[in-house]
Motif scaffolding. Structure first.
Motif, PDB file in Angstrom:
ATOM      1  N   LEU A   1       0.841  -1.191   0.000  1.00  0.00           N
ATOM      2  CA  LEU A   1       0.000   0.000   0.000  1.00  0.00           C
ATOM      3  C   LEU A   1       0.880   1.245   0.000  1.00  0.00           C
ATOM      4  O   LEU A   1       1.821   1.355   0.791  1.00  0.00           O
ATOM      5  CB  LEU A   1      -0.918  -0.008   1.224  1.00  0.00           C
TER       6      LEU A   1
ATOM      7  N   THR B   1       0.157   5.371   0.230  1.00  0.00           N
ATOM      8  CA  THR B   1      -0.842   6.425   0.356  1.00  0.00           C
ATOM      9  C   THR B   1      -0.605   7.492  -0.705  1.00  0.00           C
ATOM     10  O   THR B   1       0.509   7.677  -1.195  1.00  0.00           O
ATOM     11  CB  THR B   1      -0.821   7.067   1.747  1.00  0.00           C
TER      12      THR B   1
ATOM     13  N   SER C   1      -3.957   8.817   3.616  1.00  0.00           N
ATOM     14  CA  SER C   1      -3.052   8.478   4.714  1.00  0.00           C
ATOM     15  C   SER C   1      -3.808   8.018   5.954  1.00  0.00           C
ATOM     16  O   SER C   1      -3.321   7.172   6.712  1.00  0.00           O
ATOM     17  CB  SER C   1      -2.183   9.697   5.055  1.00  0.00           C
TER      18      SER C   1
ATOM     19  N   GLN D   1      -4.075   4.072   6.373  1.00  0.00           N
ATOM     20  CA  GLN D   1      -2.974   3.104   6.434  1.00  0.00           C
ATOM     21  C   GLN D   1      -2.908   2.348   7.766  1.00  0.00           C
ATOM     22  O   GLN D   1      -2.605   1.141   7.769  1.00  0.00           O
ATOM     23  CB  GLN D   1      -1.639   3.748   6.024  1.00  0.00           C
TER      24      GLN D   1
ATOM     25  N   ILE E   1       3.447  -1.171   3.980  1.00  0.00           N
ATOM     26  CA  ILE E   1       2.601   0.013   3.995  1.00  0.00           C
ATOM     27  C   ILE E   1       3.516   1.227   4.019  1.00  0.00           C
ATOM     28  O   ILE E   1       4.311   1.395   4.951  1.00  0.00           O
ATOM     29  CB  ILE E   1       1.667   0.012   5.216  1.00  0.00           C
TER      30      ILE E   1
ATOM     31  N   ASP F   1       3.710   5.427   3.727  1.00  0.00           N
ATOM     32  CA  ASP F   1       2.951   6.670   3.821  1.00  0.00           C
ATOM     33  C   ASP F   1       3.741   7.793   3.158  1.00  0.00           C
ATOM     34  O   ASP F   1       4.795   8.201   3.649  1.00  0.00           O
ATOM     35  CB  ASP F   1       2.663   7.021   5.284  1.00  0.00           C
TER      36      ASP F   1
ATOM     37  N   THR G   1       7.745   3.612   6.266  1.00  0.00           N
ATOM     38  CA  THR G   1       7.232   2.312   5.857  1.00  0.00           C
ATOM     39  C   THR G   1       7.057   1.394   7.052  1.00  0.00           C
ATOM     40  O   THR G   1       7.863   1.410   7.987  1.00  0.00           O
ATOM     41  CB  THR G   1       8.188   1.647   4.843  1.00  0.00           C
TER      42      THR G   1
END
Length: 424
Positions: free
Chosen positions: A300, A302, A310, A313, A329, A331, A357
């Motif tokens: 993922l 954002t 955001s 997440q 993930i 951001d 991350t």
């Protein structure tokens, strides 16, 4: 009247239940807050329906605006707003608890007023600058200054300008839209955030008598001499609630129905959920989701709308605990928004973060723990993780969660969750 107080409430969540059923969404907090502020531009009362009035952020904004002279009345989930004598007197220090208090600057700028705003608050999720707010308001002609006491603004009337943001900002875009609605000439915001909440704000302003056009990352406002108001509009449903409850249910292998909602609000979230293995579809004005199939790991990133916000997440981080394999993930907006990871580690799963991350290795057993809601979405992530953990989890600092989720305990209980609100 709301006052600052020590929060002693906790949530106790016992995992293992499958969550299924129907959940009705509240109005979207991040749509309601700028709408309430914008409605205070009107000479006549504007009525807003479906306002999540139980949320602390909404209560604080209404209190602060009323004390500053705006005419606001609340009846159930309906809120009536008009300009009144805004602003008069000093701004209540409680305004510093919410970030959307920044919108009082846009109001003051539009209404040729002066005020001193306490420094804004909100979730502590890294560097949340408001320099773009001040830049835009200054370009419109307002005198803006940061002092030890807060942010001082004085306006003798706005003049349209071209304003380019170095990154898309949601509340910054909204602030300039409000400020430029009453101005001499046209204002163009380049690299604006044009997510659904902002599109809804534009619709509200236009019905009130403004002239706003939104396209992809560009907002144009033709200034009016005054805004009449006197209309009625309903706040959009909470898309963030929708994603949270979809993931809460499908993490546990359940099925959920969300009436009066559309996937148009969460296109990219829905695409990723389907890629993970969750069935998500829309039928008859409702959204349905099922988590009965095996779930796959995911990556993922954002991004501004139409990408995944955001805000979501941490919610997807909880989902990663129940998928097969390693998920990442990243951001790209709030690079320090991973304080909640230290809380998720307490459940015993494999999760760690570095830089912007987080990496979650799914499929490991989780156990209940004592955790703290570090912020709104981080707290929600703890609830979701607790739902699939063995034993009982106690979550403290839940006022953070209740800032953005109206009646979250009762809604989860309706779906079958074993969750209780406790006073400690």
């Amino acid at each position: 009247m709301i006052t600052t107080m020590t929060q002693t409430k906790t949530f106790a969540v016992t995992g293992g239940n499958v969550l299924s059923g129907t959940v009705k969404l509240s109005g979207a907090k991040n749509a309601a807050l700028p709408m309430i502020a914008a409605a205070c531009l009107g000479e006549e009362p504007t009525i807003l329906d479906n306002v999540p009035v139980e949320l602390r952020d909404v209560k604080i904004l209404i209190q602060v605006l009323k004390e500053a002279g705006a005419e606001i009345q609340v009846d159930g989930t309906t809120v009536s707003c008009a300009r009144g004598a805004f602003p008069s007197g000093s701004i209540n220090p409680i305004a510093s608890e919410i970030r959307y208090s920044l919108l009082l600057l846009g109001l003051a700028s539009a209404l040729k007023s002066e005020l001193l705003l306490p420094m804004p608050g909100g979730c502590k999720i890294g560097d949340r600058k408001y320099d773009l707010h001040l830049l835009g308001l200054s370009k419109l002609g307002s005198a803006v200054e940061e002092t030890d006491e807060g942010i001082h603004i004085a306006s003798s009337g706005n003049i349209g300008a071209e304003i380019e943001f170095y990154l898309p900002t949601t509340s910054g875009t909204e602030n300039i839209m409000i400020a430029a609605a009453i101005a001499d000439g046209e204002t163009t915001i380049l690299n604006a955030n044009t997510r659904p909440e902002i599109m809804e704000l534009a619709k509200l302003l236009n019905l009130m008598g403004a002239d706003v056009e939104c396209s992809n990352r560009v907002v144009q406002i033709k200034g009016a001499k005054s805004i009449k108001g006197g209309i009625r509009y309903s706040v959009m449903p909470g898309w963030d609630e929708a994603v949270t409850y979809i993931i809460a249910s499908t993490m546990t292998g359940g099925e959920i129905c969300i009436p009066d909602f559309s996937l148009d609000f969460i296109k990219e979230d829905a695409r990723l959920l389907k890629e993970i293995g969750i069935d998500v579809f829309e039928w008859g004005g409702s959204v349905y989701a099922s988590g009965k199939k095996a779930k796959r790991s995911f990556d993922l990133f954002t991004a501004p709308y139409p990408g995944i916000n955001s805000d979501m997440q941490p919610i997807f981080a909880a989902l990663a605990f129940v998928v097969d394999g390693k998920s990442t993930i990243t951001d790209l907006r709030f690079t320090e928004r991973f304080k909640y990871i230290d809380e998720l580690k307490k459940f015993g799963g494999s999760v760690h973060s570095f830089g912007n991350t987080a990496i979650v290795e799914g499929g490991r057993p989780l156990k209940g723990a004592e955790v703290k809601a570090t912020d709104l979405r981080g707290g929600a992530s703890c609830i979701l993780t607790a739902l699939v953990s063995e034993g009982t989890t106690v979550i403290s600092n839940v006022s953070q969660i209740e800032r953005g989720y109206e009646n979250i305990v009762s809604k989860l209980q309706q779906l079958g969750a074993n969750i209780e609100s406790q006073q400690s």
